[in-house]
Design a protein around this motif. Structure first.
Motif, PDB file in Angstrom:
ATOM      1  N   ASN B 123      39.279  32.540  51.030  1.00  0.00           N
ATOM      2  CA  ASN B 123      38.828  30.987  51.181  1.00  0.00           C
ATOM      3  C   ASN B 123      39.629  30.701  52.539  1.00  0.00           C
ATOM      4  O   ASN B 123      40.289  31.337  53.141  1.00  0.00           O
ATOM      5  N   GLY B 124      38.958  29.482  53.183  1.00  0.00           N
ATOM      6  CA  GLY B 124      39.326  28.969  54.555  1.00  0.00           C
ATOM      7  C   GLY B 124      38.674  28.773  55.512  1.00  0.00           C
ATOM      8  O   GLY B 124      37.790  29.450  55.955  1.00  0.00           O
ATOM      9  N   GLY B 125      39.067  27.670  56.362  1.00  0.00           N
ATOM     10  CA  GLY B 125      38.228  27.611  57.392  1.00  0.00           C
ATOM     11  C   GLY B 125      36.919  26.870  57.550  1.00  0.00           C
ATOM     12  O   GLY B 125      36.306  26.867  58.408  1.00  0.00           O
ATOM     13  N   GLN B 126      36.416  26.457  56.409  1.00  0.00           N
ATOM     14  CA  GLN B 126      35.239  26.062  56.114  1.00  0.00           C
ATOM     15  C   GLN B 126      35.024  24.185  55.728  1.00  0.00           C
ATOM     16  O   GLN B 126      35.856  24.027  55.381  1.00  0.00           O
ATOM     17  N   ASP B 127      33.949  23.713  56.335  1.00  0.00           N
ATOM     18  CA  ASP B 127      33.870  22.458  56.012  1.00  0.00           C
ATOM     19  C   ASP B 127      33.331  22.146  54.585  1.00  0.00           C
ATOM     20  O   ASP B 127      32.554  23.308  54.002  1.00  0.00           O
ATOM     21  N   GLY B 128      33.655  21.200  53.997  1.00  0.00           N
ATOM     22  CA  GLY B 128      33.107  20.948  52.582  1.00  0.00           C
ATOM     23  C   GLY B 128      34.146  21.527  51.529  1.00  0.00           C
ATOM     24  O   GLY B 128      34.869  22.295  51.797  1.00  0.00           O
ATOM     25  N   ILE B 129      33.993  21.244  50.438  1.00  0.00           N
ATOM     26  CA  ILE B 129      34.927  21.637  49.317  1.00  0.00           C
ATOM     27  C   ILE B 129      34.532  22.894  48.625  1.00  0.00           C
ATOM     28  O   ILE B 129      33.132  23.049  48.559  1.00  0.00           O
ATOM     29  N   PRO B 130      35.274  23.922  48.366  1.00  0.00           N
ATOM     30  CA  PRO B 130      34.715  25.143  48.092  1.00  0.00           C
ATOM     31  C   PRO B 130      34.297  24.813  46.423  1.00  0.00           C
ATOM     32  O   PRO B 130      35.112  24.055  45.623  1.00  0.00           O
ATOM     33  N   SER B 131      33.225  25.525  46.246  1.00  0.00           N
ATOM     34  CA  SER B 131      33.071  25.320  44.780  1.00  0.00           C
ATOM     35  C   SER B 131      33.783  26.027  43.711  1.00  0.00           C
ATOM     36  O   SER B 131      34.679  27.026  44.192  1.00  0.00           O
ATOM     37  N   PRO B 132      33.948  25.727  42.564  1.00  0.00           N
ATOM     38  CA  PRO B 132      34.861  26.225  41.749  1.00  0.00           C
ATOM     39  C   PRO B 132      34.509  27.606  41.388  1.00  0.00           C
ATOM     40  O   PRO B 132      33.285  28.148  41.402  1.00  0.00           O
ATOM     41  N   TYR B 133      35.318  28.434  40.876  1.00  0.00           N
ATOM     42  CA  TYR B 133      35.074  29.757  40.283  1.00  0.00           C
ATOM     43  C   TYR B 133      35.170  29.893  38.618  1.00  0.00           C
ATOM     44  O   TYR B 133      36.085  29.266  38.407  1.00  0.00           O
ATOM     45  N   LEU B 134      34.387  30.706  38.177  1.00  0.00           N
ATOM     46  CA  LEU B 134      34.473  30.939  36.912  1.00  0.00           C
ATOM     47  C   LEU B 134      34.248  32.635  36.484  1.00  0.00           C
ATOM     48  O   LEU B 134      33.613  33.106  37.122  1.00  0.00           O
ATOM     49  N   PHE B 135      35.285  33.017  35.845  1.00  0.00           N
ATOM     50  CA  PHE B 135      35.493  34.321  35.574  1.00  0.00           C
ATOM     51  C   PHE B 135      35.265  34.569  33.878  1.00  0.00           C
ATOM     52  O   PHE B 135      35.698  33.616  33.199  1.00  0.00           O
ATOM     53  N   ARG B 136      34.425  35.303  33.580  1.00  0.00           N
ATOM     54  CA  ARG B 136      34.403  35.899  32.046  1.00  0.00           C
ATOM     55  C   ARG B 136      35.816  36.689  31.933  1.00  0.00           C
ATOM     56  O   ARG B 136      36.127  37.466  32.829  1.00  0.00           O
ATOM     57  N   ILE B 137      36.537  36.440  30.898  1.00  0.00           N
ATOM     58  CA  ILE B 137      37.525  37.419  30.439  1.00  0.00           C
ATOM     59  C   ILE B 137      37.075  38.316  29.416  1.00  0.00           C
ATOM     60  O   ILE B 137      36.669  37.694  28.168  1.00  0.00           O
ATOM     61  N   TYR B 138      37.112  39.315  29.628  1.00  0.00           N
ATOM     62  CA  TYR B 138      36.973  40.266  28.610  1.00  0.00           C
ATOM     63  C   TYR B 138      37.686  41.498  28.614  1.00  0.00           C
ATOM     64  O   TYR B 138      38.317  41.884  29.189  1.00  0.00           O
ATOM     65  N   GLY B 139      37.673  42.177  27.320  1.00  0.00           N
ATOM     66  CA  GLY B 139      38.588  43.349  27.087  1.00  0.00           C
ATOM     67  C   GLY B 139      37.464  44.583  27.202  1.00  0.00           C
ATOM     68  O   GLY B 139      36.451  44.522  26.461  1.00  0.00           O
ATOM     69  N   ASP B 140      37.831  45.758  27.794  1.00  0.00           N
ATOM     70  CA  ASP B 140      36.886  46.911  27.826  1.00  0.00           C
ATOM     71  C   ASP B 140      37.313  47.662  26.299  1.00  0.00           C
ATOM     72  O   ASP B 140      38.195  47.355  25.741  1.00  0.00           O
ATOM     73  N   ASP B 141      36.678  49.001  26.233  1.00  0.00           N
ATOM     74  CA  ASP B 141      36.901  49.555  25.104  1.00  0.00           C
ATOM     75  C   ASP B 141      38.241  50.331  25.169  1.00  0.00           C
ATOM     76  O   ASP B 141      38.889  50.617  24.145  1.00  0.00           O
ATOM     77  N   ALA B 142      38.964  50.436  26.705  1.00  0.00           N
ATOM     78  CA  ALA B 142      40.337  51.221  26.333  1.00  0.00           C
ATOM     79  C   ALA B 142      41.333  49.980  26.125  1.00  0.00           C
ATOM     80  O   ALA B 142      42.522  50.554  26.197  1.00  0.00           O
TER      81      ALA B 142
END
Lengths: 369, 166
Positions: B123-142
């Protein structure tokens, strides 16, 4: 082997009651039957503020791809099913009782209750908004009317003062002229000047009030628009998630709360007819300037005697002093000031917010022999 | 039919059967399923900016559209009193407690650090508000916990949110 089905058949006949709930998925064009509900589609609504902060909230809208209808039936028995939905059309609670005396009319009642609640909610919301709009309109009308009346009153005062001065001037050189005509003309001139200042202030205040409402409600004004919130659609897969813009972010008209009009800044010279009689050694040796705002400083910028600029020598300076109330300024001329008509030009300083402002005030003083 | 057989049938009739059935239908099977549909919830990590050069994060439990479930009350020759409570498309009963413990707190904290570090670097150095981030939290088979997702995009370009009417 044939005995078991026979036993079950007998059992069913003895009990005589089978209750079934059926929930069907509806295609977008399917006609709804029974109680319908939706599963939600998740969005993130990002609402920007002018300070660069954002408020991000998940919102849940009905997903048209997941619309379902609920129905129930019972064979040879009674049942009750109560389906309550949320305002969004999502399921709230489902109560299923297969052994009560209720009937399927509960389904209809649930739907009717929901529609009634929707109507009542909408009506209440519209009523509140109408009341707010009316209060705002009434306040604007009252403010504008008050400003217009103040301007009209000030204009009338100017006319009266002008008429008085014209009349006194017309007496000059006539047999009807009183001995004090010059003093009266000087006083009338000061009164006219004061009325003109008051009228100017009233005009400014009226203009400011009108501009405030005009600009605050003008549609399409760039300064009174704001970007609308952004809807981001949440699209999920089994091991990830993606945000995509649901709608373009457009500008929308906005409005700001009107700022209450302040009292105009006024400086008044008392007494109106400043006539000094040094020989009499009376209290009329001085003049007072009263302000509607606290004075933080002053400066004598020029002094004229009988229309000619008088040198601002220290010995001839008026003595000026800010009083303890900070809204009165006492001005005293030296006792040996020679006779004549003096004009003192002052700048009085006051604070408007964090900014220092200056107001020009002219004081006319007649010093008699 | 002997008296013994009638007695068994009577016993079945008096006891009957009732309860709830549940299912996790596929997209194709969902068209013919006849239970109440709902979504299970899944944890997501939401990251926004605070307009002071920092980031703010919080965990959201959202209805997971990839976890369609059904539940259906039934009654055959018996009483059945069932109450199902839903909230925004999810079945609330027996779910809220489970959901809160899906992702251990320590893992959430660690995942937040990973995500915010990733965002600060990009991030950084751009006009406007950065849009939010959304991450899925998940567990793998291991048994490993992972984040997957990112910032809101227009195509491949991160969305900037205007906060003035320029």
């Amino acid at each position: 082997m044939a005995k078991i089905p026979t036993l079950l058949l007998v059992a069913a006949c003895v009990s005589g009651c089978v209750s079934v709930v059926d929930v069907k998925k509806l295609a977008p064009k399917d006609k709804a039957t029974g109680i319908t509900y939706y599963l939600p589609q998740v969005f993130l609504v990002v609402s920007p503020a002018r300070d660069g902060t954002t408020t991000v909230e998940p919102v849940y809208l009905p997903d048209p791809a997941h619309r379902y209808s609920v129905s129930a039936y019972s064979v040879l028995g009674n049942y009750t099913i109560d389906v309550k939905r949320t305002q969004e059309g999502f399921l709230d609670t489902v109560t299923f009782n297969s052994d009560s005396t209720g009937t399927a009319k509960q389904l209809l009642a649930s739907g009717a209750d929901y529609r009634a609640a929707e109507i009542e909610s909408g009506a209440a919301s519209a009523k509140d908004k109408a009341a707010e709009d009316k209060a705002a309109a009434d306040k604007a009308a009252a403010d504008l009317a008050a400003a217009a009346k103040a301007e009209a009153d000030a204009a009338l005062a100017v006319q009266v003062a002008q008429s008085r001065l014209d009349y006194l001037n017309s007496l000059a050189g006539t047999v009807a002229a009183p001995d004090t005509l010059r003093d009266q003309i000087a006083g009338a001139g000061l009164a006219l000047r004061e009325a003109q200042v008051r009228h100017g202030a009233a005009l400014l205040a009226q203009g400011a009030t009108a501009d405030r409402y005009k600009s605050a409600n003008a549609p399409g004004s760039k300064g009174l628009q704001a970007p609308e919130p952004v809807f981001l659609k949440v699209s999920m897969t089994e091991d990830s998630v993606a945000l995509t813009r649901a709608f373009e972010q457009s500008n929308r008209d906005t409005w700001k709360i009107p700022v209450e009009a302040k009292d105009p800044v006024m400086f008044e010279v008392l007494p109106r007819e400043v006539v000094m009689r040094p020989a009499a050694r009376t209290g009329a040796l001085s003049a007072t300037v009263r302000s509607t705002v606290p004075v933080v400083g002053y400066l004598l910028t020029s002094m004229n005697q009988d229309g000619v600029e008088a040198p601002l020598a220290k010995s001839r300076h008026p003595v000026t002093g800010l009083q303890s109330d900070r809204t009165s300024v006492q001005i005293d001329l030296p006792k040996d000031t020679s006779a004549g008509n003096y004009t003192l030009d002052y700048t009085f300083y006051y604070m408007e917010g964090d900014a220092q402002k200056g107001a020009q005030v002219t004081i006319a003083v007649k010093v008699e022999k | 039919m002997s008296f013994k057989h009638l007695a068994v049938a009577g016993t079945i009739a008096l006891s009957g059967c009732a309860g709830l059935t549940t299912d996790s239908p596929s997209v194709a099977a969902n068209a013919t399923n006849d239970g109440f549909r709902y979504y299970d919830t899944s944890p997501f990590l939401l990251i926004t900016n605070d307009a002071k050069g920092g980031l703010v994060s919080k965990i959201l439990y959202l209805p997971d559209s990839t976890k369609l479930r059904t539940i259906k009350p039934y009654s055959f020759a018996a009483k059945n009193e069932a109450t199902l409570t839903f909230d925004k498309g999810t079945l609330v009963q027996a779910k809220s407690v489970v959901d809160e413990t899906i992702v251990p707190t320590a893992i959430v904290s660690a995942l937040e650090k990973v995500a915010t570090a990733r965002i600060k670097a990009a991030n950084g150095g751009q006009d406007g508000i950065p849009s939010p981030y959304l991450f899925r939290i998940y567990g793998d088979d291991a048994g490993n916990w992972k984040l997957n997702g990112g910032q809101a995009l227009d195509g491949t370009t991160p969305i900037r949110i205007r906060y003035t009417a320029n």
